[in-house]
Design a protein around this motif. Structure first.
Motif, PDB file in Angstrom:
ATOM      1  N   ILE A 122       8.021  18.398   2.492  1.00  0.00           N
ATOM      2  CA  ILE A 122       8.386  19.801   2.675  1.00  0.00           C
ATOM      3  C   ILE A 122       7.716  20.414   3.894  1.00  0.00           C
ATOM      4  O   ILE A 122       8.315  21.196   4.622  1.00  0.00           O
ATOM      5  CB  ILE A 122       8.052  20.602   1.399  1.00  0.00           C
ATOM      6  CG1 ILE A 122       9.001  20.160   0.269  1.00  0.00           C
ATOM      7  CG2 ILE A 122       8.164  22.103   1.637  1.00  0.00           C
ATOM      8  CD1 ILE A 122       8.773  20.859  -1.048  1.00  0.00           C
ATOM      9  N   GLY A 123       6.460  20.045   4.139  1.00  0.00           N
ATOM     10  CA  GLY A 123       5.794  20.572   5.328  1.00  0.00           C
ATOM     11  C   GLY A 123       4.508  21.307   5.012  1.00  0.00           C
ATOM     12  O   GLY A 123       3.953  21.189   3.906  1.00  0.00           O
ATOM     13  N   ASN A 159      -6.443  11.660   3.208  1.00  0.00           N
ATOM     14  CA  ASN A 159      -7.869  11.365   3.057  1.00  0.00           C
ATOM     15  C   ASN A 159      -8.283  11.732   1.631  1.00  0.00           C
ATOM     16  O   ASN A 159      -8.136  12.883   1.217  1.00  0.00           O
ATOM     17  CB  ASN A 159      -8.675  12.175   4.076  1.00  0.00           C
ATOM     18  CG  ASN A 159     -10.158  11.913   3.987  1.00  0.00           C
ATOM     19  OD1 ASN A 159     -10.778  12.174   2.969  1.00  0.00           O
ATOM     20  ND2 ASN A 159     -10.727  11.402   5.072  1.00  0.00           N
ATOM     21  N   PRO A 160      -8.787  10.785   0.852  1.00  0.00           N
ATOM     22  CA  PRO A 160      -9.051  11.071  -0.563  1.00  0.00           C
ATOM     23  C   PRO A 160     -10.072  12.186  -0.792  1.00  0.00           C
ATOM     24  O   PRO A 160      -9.932  12.970  -1.736  1.00  0.00           O
ATOM     25  CB  PRO A 160      -9.552   9.734  -1.118  1.00  0.00           C
ATOM     26  CG  PRO A 160      -9.965   8.939   0.076  1.00  0.00           C
ATOM     27  CD  PRO A 160      -9.094   9.384   1.197  1.00  0.00           C
ATOM     28  N   ARG A 161     -11.088  12.291   0.048  1.00  0.00           N
ATOM     29  CA  ARG A 161     -12.069  13.365  -0.130  1.00  0.00           C
ATOM     30  C   ARG A 161     -11.459  14.718   0.218  1.00  0.00           C
ATOM     31  O   ARG A 161     -11.751  15.717  -0.442  1.00  0.00           O
ATOM     32  CB  ARG A 161     -13.308  13.089   0.721  1.00  0.00           C
ATOM     33  CG  ARG A 161     -14.123  11.907   0.196  1.00  0.00           C
ATOM     34  CD  ARG A 161     -15.464  11.801   0.865  1.00  0.00           C
ATOM     35  NE  ARG A 161     -16.234  10.693   0.326  1.00  0.00           N
ATOM     36  CZ  ARG A 161     -17.449  10.794  -0.183  1.00  0.00           C
ATOM     37  NH1 ARG A 161     -18.035  11.983  -0.230  1.00  0.00           N
ATOM     38  NH2 ARG A 161     -18.087   9.734  -0.648  1.00  0.00           N
ATOM     39  N   SER A 165      -0.617  17.459  -2.563  1.00  0.00           N
ATOM     40  CA  SER A 165       0.078  16.187  -2.353  1.00  0.00           C
ATOM     41  C   SER A 165      -0.631  15.346  -1.301  1.00  0.00           C
ATOM     42  O   SER A 165      -1.379  15.866  -0.468  1.00  0.00           O
ATOM     43  CB  SER A 165       1.520  16.469  -1.910  1.00  0.00           C
ATOM     44  OG  SER A 165       2.198  15.283  -1.560  1.00  0.00           O
ATOM     45  N   THR A 166      -0.384  14.050  -1.352  1.00  0.00           N
ATOM     46  CA  THR A 166      -0.726  13.243  -0.192  1.00  0.00           C
ATOM     47  C   THR A 166       0.169  13.682   0.966  1.00  0.00           C
ATOM     48  O   THR A 166       1.302  14.126   0.756  1.00  0.00           O
ATOM     49  CB  THR A 166      -0.486  11.748  -0.467  1.00  0.00           C
ATOM     50  OG1 THR A 166       0.869  11.567  -0.905  1.00  0.00           O
ATOM     51  CG2 THR A 166      -1.443  11.209  -1.516  1.00  0.00           C
ATOM     52  N   ALA A 167      -0.335  13.536   2.173  1.00  0.00           N
ATOM     53  CA  ALA A 167       0.484  13.875   3.337  1.00  0.00           C
ATOM     54  C   ALA A 167       1.668  12.928   3.449  1.00  0.00           C
ATOM     55  O   ALA A 167       2.761  13.315   3.883  1.00  0.00           O
ATOM     56  CB  ALA A 167      -0.372  13.827   4.604  1.00  0.00           C
ATOM     57  N   PHE A 168       1.473  11.675   3.041  1.00  0.00           N
ATOM     58  CA  PHE A 168       2.551  10.685   3.121  1.00  0.00           C
ATOM     59  C   PHE A 168       3.797  11.154   2.382  1.00  0.00           C
ATOM     60  O   PHE A 168       4.920  10.992   2.863  1.00  0.00           O
ATOM     61  CB  PHE A 168       2.072   9.349   2.533  1.00  0.00           C
ATOM     62  CG  PHE A 168       3.172   8.343   2.361  1.00  0.00           C
ATOM     63  CD1 PHE A 168       3.537   7.518   3.420  1.00  0.00           C
ATOM     64  CD2 PHE A 168       3.847   8.215   1.153  1.00  0.00           C
ATOM     65  CE1 PHE A 168       4.565   6.602   3.266  1.00  0.00           C
ATOM     66  CE2 PHE A 168       4.882   7.308   0.999  1.00  0.00           C
ATOM     67  CZ  PHE A 168       5.242   6.489   2.057  1.00  0.00           C
ATOM     68  N   VAL A 203      -0.670  17.456  -9.097  1.00  0.00           N
ATOM     69  CA  VAL A 203      -1.019  16.573  -7.985  1.00  0.00           C
ATOM     70  C   VAL A 203       0.050  15.499  -7.824  1.00  0.00           C
ATOM     71  O   VAL A 203       0.494  14.890  -8.801  1.00  0.00           O
ATOM     72  CB  VAL A 203      -2.397  15.911  -8.211  1.00  0.00           C
ATOM     73  CG1 VAL A 203      -2.706  14.917  -7.088  1.00  0.00           C
ATOM     74  CG2 VAL A 203      -3.484  16.968  -8.290  1.00  0.00           C
ATOM     75  N   ASN A 204       0.440  15.281  -6.583  1.00  0.00           N
ATOM     76  CA  ASN A 204       1.373  14.208  -6.241  1.00  0.00           C
ATOM     77  C   ASN A 204       0.614  13.196  -5.377  1.00  0.00           C
ATOM     78  O   ASN A 204       0.446  13.413  -4.179  1.00  0.00           O
ATOM     79  CB  ASN A 204       2.574  14.782  -5.472  1.00  0.00           C
ATOM     80  CG  ASN A 204       3.501  13.698  -4.965  1.00  0.00           C
ATOM     81  OD1 ASN A 204       3.546  12.613  -5.505  1.00  0.00           O
ATOM     82  ND2 ASN A 204       4.235  14.001  -3.906  1.00  0.00           N
ATOM     83  N   PRO A 205       0.158  12.077  -5.970  1.00  0.00           N
ATOM     84  CA  PRO A 205      -0.708  11.155  -5.228  1.00  0.00           C
ATOM     85  C   PRO A 205       0.020   9.994  -4.558  1.00  0.00           C
ATOM     86  O   PRO A 205      -0.621   9.024  -4.160  1.00  0.00           O
ATOM     87  CB  PRO A 205      -1.630  10.628  -6.335  1.00  0.00           C
ATOM     88  CG  PRO A 205      -0.738  10.568  -7.541  1.00  0.00           C
ATOM     89  CD  PRO A 205       0.247  11.713  -7.400  1.00  0.00           C
ATOM     90  N   THR A 206       1.348  10.072  -4.420  1.00  0.00           N
ATOM     91  CA  THR A 206       2.129   8.933  -3.931  1.00  0.00           C
ATOM     92  C   THR A 206       1.725   8.529  -2.510  1.00  0.00           C
ATOM     93  O   THR A 206       1.605   9.374  -1.631  1.00  0.00           O
ATOM     94  CB  THR A 206       3.629   9.249  -3.966  1.00  0.00           C
ATOM     95  OG1 THR A 206       3.972   9.664  -5.290  1.00  0.00           O
ATOM     96  CG2 THR A 206       4.460   8.042  -3.589  1.00  0.00           C
ATOM     97  N   ARG A 207       1.570   7.209  -2.303  1.00  0.00           N
ATOM     98  CA  ARG A 207       1.090   6.704  -1.010  1.00  0.00           C
ATOM     99  C   ARG A 207       2.021   5.701  -0.355  1.00  0.00           C
ATOM    100  O   ARG A 207       1.764   5.253   0.761  1.00  0.00           O
ATOM    101  CB  ARG A 207      -0.287   6.054  -1.180  1.00  0.00           C
ATOM    102  CG  ARG A 207      -1.353   7.002  -1.678  1.00  0.00           C
ATOM    103  CD  ARG A 207      -2.714   6.344  -1.680  1.00  0.00           C
ATOM    104  NE  ARG A 207      -3.212   6.150  -0.323  1.00  0.00           N
ATOM    105  CZ  ARG A 207      -3.501   4.966   0.204  1.00  0.00           C
ATOM    106  NH1 ARG A 207      -3.312   3.870  -0.489  1.00  0.00           N
ATOM    107  NH2 ARG A 207      -3.969   4.866   1.430  1.00  0.00           N
ATOM    108  N   LEU A 208       3.084   5.293  -1.033  1.00  0.00           N
ATOM    109  CA  LEU A 208       4.022   4.354  -0.435  1.00  0.00           C
ATOM    110  C   LEU A 208       5.384   4.517  -1.090  1.00  0.00           C
ATOM    111  O   LEU A 208       5.526   5.176  -2.114  1.00  0.00           O
ATOM    112  CB  LEU A 208       3.535   2.905  -0.574  1.00  0.00           C
ATOM    113  CG  LEU A 208       3.516   2.253  -1.957  1.00  0.00           C
ATOM    114  CD1 LEU A 208       3.405   0.748  -1.801  1.00  0.00           C
ATOM    115  CD2 LEU A 208       2.363   2.768  -2.797  1.00  0.00           C
TER     116      LEU A 208
END
Length: 371
Positions: A322-323, A331-333, A315-318, A290-295
């Protein structure tokens, strides 16, 4: 020109080591790095990398006034503190002599911090600049030290000025992430910033002994955006992941902050900063990374680390640079649901990492050698 010693225990260090290996496969390489004690750190960084054996290493001596006076000097200076400590006449002379004797075909500066070694902090007219971040965006600190918060606040406008100078004076500019291209283009007042993806050779793991229900997060808690992101993940996402899931977190800690955070979470283990062989085994056995990076900015090397080994990634979409081939959501859920869907081995098709790597190699050949 490197901004730091390429430590294999950090994402940025892994990136630099892979870049150096690529360059060494193309010809002679002289690497210039700011470091007080050159030999031992670099020997440790390059251990297990025989393809780096032929690189010539050159150190820039760090100069810093100790104590309170030095702190005041750094706050009042024109350069960011990390750059100021190598922006000396001695280092300028060292670099100029090296350029005269080595006669480089290609000169590559990694990040705007590299300008500190050049006189008047401007790149040579034919130099390439590779931006691994939008530098002003990563100068932040969210920890308990008031002194470090103040230093970051003072440094940020200096970093911004240095970054703009680097972008304006480089012959060619490459950005590690397509998301950074518009920002770097505006800062440099140019329209030719190229997206040049990071390099990492395929290193497929043995996935025959995957543990169902296992989740892996690799991080570096000395980097503020990672702290904020992991705290968000535990607060907003992890409670919605299946009760049968077990999370392992590995990476650099910062004064036991990461270890304490993991101990406070259910079904979570902090494994420490794993050596390469143990990290390979952790990737081989986990069901999903999991890649949870948000900023922040740049390219998430933790994402690339997993993909290069053939490990499913969420991954977070942020931070998904890669696409759509990478399942992602801010969205966390929804992020939790994506993790739940991949807790069983083989539940999703594998990412075509070979094709991604070939695209990266082609982009670097164009950026450096115009072919």
């Amino acid at each position: 020109m490197l901004p730091a010693v390429p430590e294999s225990s950090t994402g940025g260090g892994v990136l630099l080591l892979e870049l150096l290996a690529f360059l060494a496969s193309r010809g002679r390489v002289a690497a210039v790095v700011p470091v007080n004690q050159l030999t031992q750190p670099l020997l440790a960084a390059c251990a297990g990398h025989p393809d780096l054996a032929g690189i010539e290493w050159h150190g820039l001596t760090e100069s810093r006034t100790p104590g309170f006076l030095g702190y005041v000097e750094r706050l009042g200076g024109q350069l960011p503190s990390d750059a100021a400590k190598v922006a000396t006449a001695e280092n300028h002379g060292t670099l100029e002599r090296l350029r005269e004797t080595f006669e480089p075909t290609v000169e590559l500066a990694v990040s705007s911090w590299a300008l500190a070694a050049y006189r008047v902090q401007k790149l040579p007219h034919d130099a390439r600049l590779f931006m691994i971040n939008v530098d002003p965006e990563i100068v932040r600190y969210d920890g308990p030290s008031l002194k470090r918060r103040l230093a970051c606040m003072v440094d940020r406008p200096k970093v911004d000025r240095l970054c703009r100078t680097a972008l304006a004076t480089a012959r060619h500019v490459g950005a590690i992430s397509a998301a950074d291209v518009p920002t770097l283009s505006r800062m440099g007042g140019r329209q030719d910033v190229a997206y040049v993806p990071p390099l990492m050779r395929p290193r497929l793991a043995d996935r025959s002994h995957v543990d169902p229900g296992t989740v892996l997060i690799t991080t570096n808690f000395t980097y503020s955006p990672n702290v904020t992101s992991l705290e968000w993940f535990f607060r907003e996402c992890w409670p919605h992941v299946s009760e049968h899931a077990r999370l392992t977190v590995t990476g650099k800690d910062d004064n036991d902050r990461l270890a304490r955070l993991c101990r406070s979470q259910r079904r979570t283990t902090y494994a420490g900063c794993l050596p390469p062989a143990e990290l390979d085994d952790a990737f081989a056995r986990t069901a999903v990374a999991v890649n949870p990076t948000r900023l922040g900015s740049g390219f998430q090397i933790k994402l690339l680390d997993a993909l290069a080994r053939g490990v499913p990634v969420v991954s977070t979409a942020f931070s998904n640079t890669i696409g759509p081939a990478i399942p992602s959501s801010d969205n966390p859920r929804e992020l939790a649901a994506l993790i739940n869907a991949r807790l069983s081995p083989g539940s999703e098709p594998a990412f075509d990492y070979a094709a991604f790597h070939a695209t990266s190699v082609a982009a670097w050949n164009r950026f450096l050698f115009n072919y």
